[in-house]
Structure formats: C-alpha cells, structure tokens
Design an enzyme around this catalytic site. Structure first.
Site, PDB file in Angstrom:
ATOM      1  N   ASN A  23       0.868  -1.182   0.000  1.00  0.00           N
ATOM      2  CA  ASN A  23       0.000   0.000   0.000  1.00  0.00           C
ATOM      3  C   ASN A  23       0.904   1.230   0.000  1.00  0.00           C
ATOM      4  OD1 ASN A  23      -1.835   2.016   0.465  1.00  0.00           O
ATOM      5  ND2 ASN A  23      -2.302   1.408   2.574  1.00  0.00           N
ATOM      6  N   TRP A  24       0.954   1.907  -1.143  1.00  0.00           N
ATOM      7  CA  TRP A  24       1.882   3.041  -1.256  1.00  0.00           C
ATOM      8  C   TRP A  24       1.331   4.310  -0.598  1.00  0.00           C
ATOM      9  CZ3 TRP A  24       3.664   2.525  -7.130  1.00  0.00           C
ATOM     10  CH2 TRP A  24       4.378   1.329  -7.268  1.00  0.00           C
ATOM     11  N   LYS A  25       0.077   4.283  -0.205  1.00  0.00           N
ATOM     12  CA  LYS A  25      -0.561   5.450   0.452  1.00  0.00           C
ATOM     13  C   LYS A  25      -0.322   6.715  -0.393  1.00  0.00           C
ATOM     14  CE  LYS A  25       0.210   3.177   4.821  1.00  0.00           C
ATOM     15  NZ  LYS A  25       0.198   3.278   6.261  1.00  0.00           N
ATOM     16  N   HIS A 111      -9.286   0.641   5.058  1.00  0.00           N
ATOM     17  CA  HIS A 111      -7.995   0.871   5.712  1.00  0.00           C
ATOM     18  C   HIS A 111      -8.205   1.777   6.931  1.00  0.00           C
ATOM     19  CE1 HIS A 111      -3.914   2.178   6.475  1.00  0.00           C
ATOM     20  NE2 HIS A 111      -3.523   1.108   5.804  1.00  0.00           N
ATOM     21  N   GLU A 113      -6.639   4.184   8.038  1.00  0.00           N
ATOM     22  CA  GLU A 113      -6.488   5.627   7.783  1.00  0.00           C
ATOM     23  C   GLU A 113      -7.757   6.208   7.150  1.00  0.00           C
ATOM     24  OE1 GLU A 113      -2.768   5.316   5.696  1.00  0.00           O
ATOM     25  OE2 GLU A 113      -1.854   4.646   7.565  1.00  0.00           O
ATOM     26  N   GLU A 183      -5.165  -5.517  10.482  1.00  0.00           N
ATOM     27  CA  GLU A 183      -4.147  -4.502  10.702  1.00  0.00           C
ATOM     28  C   GLU A 183      -4.387  -3.809  12.043  1.00  0.00           C
ATOM     29  OE1 GLU A 183      -2.238  -3.150   6.825  1.00  0.00           O
ATOM     30  OE2 GLU A 183      -4.082  -1.999   7.003  1.00  0.00           O
ATOM     31  N   GLY A 189       2.595   1.780  10.839  1.00  0.00           N
ATOM     32  CA  GLY A 189       3.508   2.918  10.708  1.00  0.00           C
ATOM     33  C   GLY A 189       4.187   3.304  12.003  1.00  0.00           C
ATOM     34  N   SER A 229       3.671  -2.606  10.275  1.00  0.00           N
ATOM     35  CA  SER A 229       5.131  -2.585  10.434  1.00  0.00           C
ATOM     36  C   SER A 229       5.819  -3.893  10.057  1.00  0.00           C
ATOM     37  CB  SER A 229       5.511  -2.152  11.853  1.00  0.00           C
ATOM     38  OG  SER A 229       5.034  -0.842  12.104  1.00  0.00           O
ATOM     39  N   GLY A 250       2.996  -1.283   4.298  1.00  0.00           N
ATOM     40  CA  GLY A 250       2.995   0.154   4.047  1.00  0.00           C
ATOM     41  C   GLY A 250       4.408   0.655   3.776  1.00  0.00           C
ATOM     42  N   GLY A 251       5.059   1.168   4.805  1.00  0.00           N
ATOM     43  CA  GLY A 251       6.381   1.791   4.667  1.00  0.00           C
ATOM     44  C   GLY A 251       7.390   0.951   3.893  1.00  0.00           C
TER      45      GLY A 251
HETATM   46  C1  PEP Z   1      -0.610  -0.185   6.165  1.00  0.00           C
HETATM   47  O1  PEP Z   1      -0.794   1.020   6.113  1.00  0.00           O
HETATM   48  O2  PEP Z   1      -1.433  -0.942   5.636  1.00  0.00           O
HETATM   49  C2  PEP Z   1       0.571  -0.673   6.864  1.00  0.00           C
HETATM   50  C3  PEP Z   1       0.593  -1.897   7.248  1.00  0.00           C
HETATM   51  O3  PEP Z   1       1.576   0.240   7.067  1.00  0.00           O
HETATM   52  P1  PEP Z   1       3.029  -0.088   7.713  1.00  0.00           P
HETATM   53  O4  PEP Z   1       3.538  -1.348   7.072  1.00  0.00           O
HETATM   54  O5  PEP Z   1       3.870   1.115   7.367  1.00  0.00           O
HETATM   55  O6  PEP Z   1       2.809  -0.247   9.173  1.00  0.00           O
END
Ligand code: PEP
Length: 266
Positions: A23-25, A111, A113, A183, A189, A229, A250-251
């Site tokens: 997920n590049w957000k 998600h 967010e 999640e 994050g 994470s 994500g990251g």
């Molecule tokens: C996400 O936003 O779906 C996610 C898992 O982010 P991260 O891996 O950065 O925690």
C-alpha cells in the site's frame, strides 16, 4: 486458488493464495511509481511464485500507468479506495467502473487511515463492498483494533464487529473475491509489530468467525493478511504462522530492497 486431491485422505484440499500487497498510500509521484513497479516486476520475474500474488496500490494519478506497466508481469495493481456510487456529484471521488476502465480490478477498502481520518464507517464500507462486488472487483478488506481496545481486552470483539458489519451480509459465493487484512492500528507505521503469536491468535479467531457464519470451505479458502510494520527482519516469522497468508505492507513497500525481501520471505 489451487485445488488438489490429497490421495491419502481422499478429499479435496484448497490452498488459499499467499499474498504480499504494498500500500503506497500518498507516496510516489508518477515517475517514482512507474520506476518502482518496474523494479518490482523485474525483481520477481524469475522467482517461482507458486500460488503467491504480489499486488501494489499506488495513488489514483499513477494507477493507469502503473497498471499498464504491470500488464504481462507478475505484479497486480489495486486502488487504495473507491466510492460506492457509479458516477455523479461526488467531488474528488472515483468509482469502480472508472477503476476498471484503467485496468484495475482490485480495491483496498476499510484501511484504518480511511476509517480514522476520513470518517469511513462500517455501514459506508458495506456499501463500498457491494459496489465493488457488483463490478466484479476483488476487495482487500482491512480492519483492526486501536491500542485502547487491545489494552482493554476488546480486540476480538472489535475485529468481529468490523468484519460482521462490513461483510457478513454477503452470500457465501461472494467470498471468493474477498481478501481479509488484519491490521492492528497500533502497529501501523509505528514500528511496533504484533508478535507472530498475537497475529496467529487473531487470524485463527477471524477464520473461526468466518467458518461459523459460512462454513469451513469459505473460511479455509479466504486469504488473511497481516499488516502493521512488516519489514524484512520480521516478515519470515510472521508469515510462518499457519493462519497468516501474507501481508499488507505500508512503509516497507516503498523501498525495492525491503519489498523484495518481504516477497522472498513468503
Ligand atoms: C498499512 O498502512 O497498511 C501498513 C501496514 O503500514 P506499515 O507497514 O507502514 O505499518
């Protein structure tokens, strides 16, 4: 999904897909997006990804170009969100038919967010789920508890209600187009990851509530991803758990070396 017959037990066993989804957000402009998808496609070109899917979710502006770059490679492309209506006066929104018109057939819904910053409720998400399925799209449906829920011991209850409210109005047949993503919000994050045991405990619980509602066949065939994470240093251990079928990343999905290592971990 691959089906094979276990001759020793004379029964059909289904192997749910393993999935690594990035997920590049709100990251990567068009050039960066094109470059990253190209690198990912190249890095997995020769990998035997048996029953394993690699998905990336760029921003709307990059979707069309990324989808066309990904065509014919082992990378699939998803949108990060969509509206439930087909068209109309919904400034800033995108519909399922629009996504499909640029070659995108997968959408992330729910998600944390979107839930937290854009006020997306279970009821709204149920409508989006219906719209996506009506358009024959596949859904990565996200849910998870916040830290206060976990500390209060309410995490199972919260997850159960998010899944029930968002998805349990569906017919069993619709579940072939559903991918679940647990999640925990406190792990997104933050650098803090659920332990492999915490992830497995929740994933087994998720599979049980799906089985209770729809039966074992649906529950055993739905892929349940972990997100929060995930990085090269913890991916292998998390993915080794029997009910963890991959990750929503994500990251670490923004860095080719990290994403590649996570794909290798699966
Ligand atoms: C996400 O936003 O779906 C996610 C898992 O982010 P991260 O891996 O950065 O925690």
């Amino acid at each position: 999904m691959i089906k094979f017959v276990d001759k020793t037990e004379h029964k059909t066993i289904n192997m749910r897909a393993k999935i690594v989804a990035g997920n590049w957000k709100m990251n990567n402009d068009l050039d960066e997006s094109k470059s990253l998808v190209k690198k990912i496609a190249k890095s997995i070109k020769k990998q035997p990804l048996e029953n394993t899917r690699v998905i990336v979710a760029p921003t709307y502006v990059s979707l069309q170009k990324v989808a066309s770059k990904a065509k014919g490679t082992k990378v699939e492309v998803a949108a990060q969100n969509m509206h439930f209506e087909k068209s109309g006066a919904f400034t800033g929104e995108i519909s399922a038919t629009m996504l499909k018109s640029v070659g995108v057939h997968i959408v992330i819904l729910g998600h944390s967010e979107r839930r937290e910053y854009f006020g997306e409720t279970d009821a709204l998400l149920a409508k989006k789920v219906d719209a996506a399925l009506a358009n024959k799209m596949e859904i990565i449906f996200c849910f998870g508890e916040v830290l206060a829920d976990r500390k209060a011991g309410n995490h199972f209850k919260v997850v159960e209600s998010q899944i029930k409210n968002g998805l349990f109005h569906l017919e069993a047949g619709a579940w072939k187009n559903i991918i679940l993503a647990y999640e925990p919000v406190w792990a997104i994050g933050t650098g803090e990851t659920a332990s492999p045991e915490q992830a497995q405990e929740m994933h087994a619980f998720i599979r049980k509530i799906v089985a209770d509602k729809y039966g074992n066949d649906v529950a055993e065939n739905v892929s349940v991803l972990y997100g929060g994470s995930v990085k090269p240093s913890n991916a292998r251990e998390i993915f080794s758990k029997p009910d963890v079928d991959g990750g929503l990343i994500g990251g670490a999905a923004l860095n080719i070396d990290d994403f590649k290592a996570i794909i290798e971990a699966i």
